[in-house]
Design a protein around this motif. Structure first.
Motif, short mmCIF file in Angstrom:
data_model
loop_
_atom_site.label_atom_id
_atom_site.label_comp_id
_atom_site.label_asym_id
_atom_site.label_seq_id
_atom_site.Cartn_x
_atom_site.Cartn_y
_atom_site.Cartn_z
N ALA A 19 0.69 -1.09 -0.10
CA ALA A 19 -0.08 -0.17 0.19
C ALA A 19 1.04 1.26 0.06
N GLN A 20 2.14 1.17 0.79
CA GLN A 20 2.79 2.34 0.65
C GLN A 20 3.65 2.72 -0.62
N ALA A 21 3.94 1.46 -1.04
CA ALA A 21 4.59 1.87 -2.49
C ALA A 21 3.51 2.23 -3.51
N LEU A 22 2.46 1.67 -3.61
CA LEU A 22 1.30 2.23 -4.27
C LEU A 22 1.13 3.66 -3.87
N GLY A 23 0.99 4.19 -2.67
CA GLY A 23 0.83 5.44 -2.35
C GLY A 23 1.90 6.58 -2.78
N ALA A 24 3.25 5.80 -2.75
CA ALA A 24 4.24 6.86 -3.36
C ALA A 24 4.13 7.00 -4.92
N GLU A 25 3.89 5.93 -5.31
CA GLU A 25 3.67 5.93 -7.01
C GLU A 25 2.68 6.83 -7.28
N LEU A 26 1.45 6.86 -6.59
CA LEU A 26 0.30 7.69 -7.12
C LEU A 26 0.56 9.17 -6.61
N SER A 27 1.22 9.32 -5.53
CA SER A 27 1.56 10.51 -5.13
C SER A 27 2.73 11.16 -6.24
N SER A 28 3.65 10.44 -6.65
CA SER A 28 4.61 11.01 -7.71
C SER A 28 4.06 11.05 -8.87
N SER A 29 3.26 10.39 -9.24
CA SER A 29 2.82 10.24 -10.71
C SER A 29 1.65 11.52 -10.97
N PHE A 30 1.06 11.71 -9.79
CA PHE A 30 0.03 12.84 -10.00
C PHE A 30 0.68 14.35 -9.81
N THR A 31 1.67 14.21 -9.02
CA THR A 31 2.07 15.46 -8.82
C THR A 31 3.09 15.86 -10.21
N ALA A 32 3.72 14.99 -10.70
CA ALA A 32 4.67 15.06 -11.96
C ALA A 32 3.69 15.25 -13.17
#
Lengths: 306, 306
Positions: free
Chosen positions: B292-305
Motif C-alpha cells: 500500500a505504501q509503494a502504491l501511495g508513493a507511486e500515485l503521489s509522485s505520478s499525480f504531482t509530476a
C-alpha cells in the motif's frame, strides 16, 4: 548560485548566545546578528525586533538548546521543557515566534539543526541519511533519514544509553540519571571528573582518552546498527579540540562492529566518521534548513489541498 | 469497512515457509496461500504462479527474511544479501516479483513488515511512531516514524549493539560477531547455550531469565532514547511463549531509564511495552502495508509530476 532559493530567517538559540541569520544558504547570508541569551522575555523580544527589522523572508527556522518538545501533537510543542537555566523551563519559543512572524516555522534541537546543515552544505553534503554527534558539555546525537529528522515521541537522547564497559573499568560516571551512560562516561564534565582536567584541555597521551574513545566507539556502533547513517559527523568541544580522538574513535568503532554491517560506507572509517565543516555557522544554517523544510511542507500541503 | 481500499498482494517470505495473501486488510482477506520455502527458483516460481492466478490487485508487498538490501539506490536493492540458507545468498526477490507483476512493489524485512502491520491494525493501532522487537532465533527491532520505516543505509540491526552487562555476569555470549551483544545474550540460542534449555521452554523461575530481562531492558532503554517510539511491541518465540517475561522486561527498562524521558507514554510501562495482536498474520499483513505504501508513493509522485 541558485538565486531563486527563498530567503529564510534562521535562529540558533543557544544556552549563552543566540545567532540569527537571514540567508539563502552559506554563500548567501544577507545579515547575521548575535545576541546574549539572558532572561526569556528580554531575549525573545530582542529576537522579535531583529525579525521585525528584516523583510522578504518566506519562513523561519529555530534550532534551540533543550530539552525541547518537538511533538506537533502536544500542547507544549515548541517549548523548552526543562532546563536549569533561570526562567526558561516551560518557555514557549517556537509557537511564539511563529505567531509573531506569521511565516511557516520549523523548530527543533540544536543538534538536529547542525545535522541538517552538515547534510545540506557541510561534511555530509548531498548525503540524505546521516548521524550528527556532539561531544561537549553533554553528548547528543541526531539522526537524519531521507533528509528529514527521525522524529517521534521526543527529541533524540541518544547520549543516554548504557554502553558496555571497557574491561577493568568500573568508574561510576557522572550522569545524574544513569551514572555510566555514554554522556556520563565521555562528555567534557565526565572527563574532568575522572581526570581533574576538562576534556578540551586533557593531554593527548592521557590514558583516559582510551576509555573515552571506547565509549564513543560504542555510541558509533549503536548508531550504525540503527541502519540509518551513511556518514557520521562528530563535533562539539571535546572532538574539535582533540583531533587525535578521531582515529581512536574510528578504531574503537571498527573493532566493536567486528565486521558486522559489511558495507563499504562503514568499512572506510575515515570517510564514515568525519569532523564538521561548517564551524560556528552550523547552528543558524541548520535553522535555515528547518525553516526551508517547514516552508516545503506548507507549500506541498496547501497546493495538494487546493 | 472501507470497501474502497485497494486490493493488495502481500507475501511474507520466511526461512521455512511463505505466506501469500490477497487482502485489503485483516478483515478482508480474499485468499491465503502457504508454501514451503525451498530452493529459490522453485519457491519464487510457485509464488509467481499464485500471483498470476490472482487478479485485481493494485500493488505487491514483500516482507522477507534477511539480511536484505533495502537501499533503493543500490544495485542489490530487493536482494537477500547473505544467508546460510542454500542458494538464497545474493538472490533477487524484490525486483524479480515487481517485474513479474508490473505493479508498484514494496520490499522490506519481515521485522519491519510486522512493525507496520501492528502499527496499522494491531497492538499499536493508530500510533504512527513505534518500535517492534522480535526475540526468537535472533533479535531484531524495527523503528516506524510517521507511519514509515526509519530507513537509510541498511535494514536495522538493532539486536547487535553491546549492552552494559549485569553486575557479576561475564558470560561471553554466542553472537559470532560480537559475543555479548543483545542477540548474543538474550535470543533463543543464547538462552539455550547458557542454560541447556531452549528459550521458549525454560522454566519461569530459572534465574537466567533475570539476565535475559536485564539485556532486553537495555534494548528497550536504547530504543526509548532514539526518541521515536510511543509504544513498543515485543514478539517472537521467546516473548510469546513466556508471558512472565513482559513484567520483568518492563521493570528492567524502567529501572534502567531511572526517570529519564519523563513522558506519560513511557512511564506507563504496561501500555508502553505490549505483546503483538496479529499473531501469524502480522507478516503477510505487513507485506500488504508495504504494498500500500509503494502504491501511495507511486500515485503521489505520478499525480504531482503530471
Amino acid at each position: 548560485m541558485a538565486k531563486g532559493r527563498p530567503l529564510i530567517a534562521g535562529i540558533e538559540l543557544g544556552g549563552t548566545k543566540c545567532i540569527a541569520i537571514l540567508a539563502r544558504g552559506p554563500d548567501e547570508i544577507e545579515d547575521r546578528v548575535q545576541l546574549p541569551t539572558t532572561r526569556p522575555e528580554e531575549t525573545l523580544s530582542a529576537l522579535e525586533a531583529v525579525l521585525d527589522r528584516w523583510s522578504g523572508y518566506s519562513a523561519l527556522g529555530i534550532a534551540s538548546f533543550g530539552p525541547v518538545s518537538i511533538d506537533h501533537g502536544s500542547a507544549d510543542y515548541g517549548h523548552i521543557t526543562s532546563t536549569p537555566k533561570p526562567g526558561w523551563a516551560g518557555q514557549d519559543v517556537g509557537r511564539r515566534l511563529a505567531a509573531h512572524t506569521g511565516v511557516p516555522t520549523g523548530f527543533h534541537t540544536d543538534v538536529v539543526g547542525a545535522a541538517l546543515a552538515e547534510a545540506r552544505w557541510g561534511a555530509a553534503r548531498g548525503i540524505a541519511d546521516i548521524a550528527y554527534v556532539t561531544v561537549g558539555t553533554g553528548i547528543g546525537a541526531g539522526l537524519i533519514a531521507g533528509g528529514k529528522p527521525v522524529d517521534g515521541l521526543t527529541a533524540s537522547e541518544f547520549g543516554h544509553f548504557r554502553p558496555v564497559r571497557t574491561a577493568g573499568d568500573d568508574w561510576v560516571g557522572v550522569c545524574p540519571y544513569h551514572g555510566a551512560c555514554v554522556e556520563g562516561l565521555a562528555a567534557g564534565p565526565a572527563i574532568q571528573a575522572r581526570t581533574g582536567t576538562p576534556g578540551p584541555e586533557l593531554a593527548a597521551d592521557d590514558p583516559a582518552w582510551d576509555l573515552v574513545a571506547d565509549t564513543l566507539g560504542q555510541l558509533l556502533h549503536t548508531l550504525v546498527v540503527t541502519g540509518v547513517p551513511r556518514r557520521i559527523v562528530m563535533g562539539g568541544g571535546v572532538m574539535v579540540g582533540n583531533d587525535h580522538l578521531f582515529p581512536r574513535v574510528r578504531r574503537a568503532m571498527t573493532r566493536s562492529l567486528a565486521g558486522y554491517v559489511a558495507l563499504p560506507e562503514v568499512a572506510d572509517a575515515e570517510t564514515f566518521v568525519v569532523p564538521p565543516a561548517l564551524g560556528g555557522n552550523a547552528g543558524p544554517l541548520g535553522a535555515v534548513v528547518l525553516g526551508a523544510q517547514a516552508l516545503g511542507a506548507e507549500l506541498s500541503s496547501s497546493f495538494t489541498a487546493a
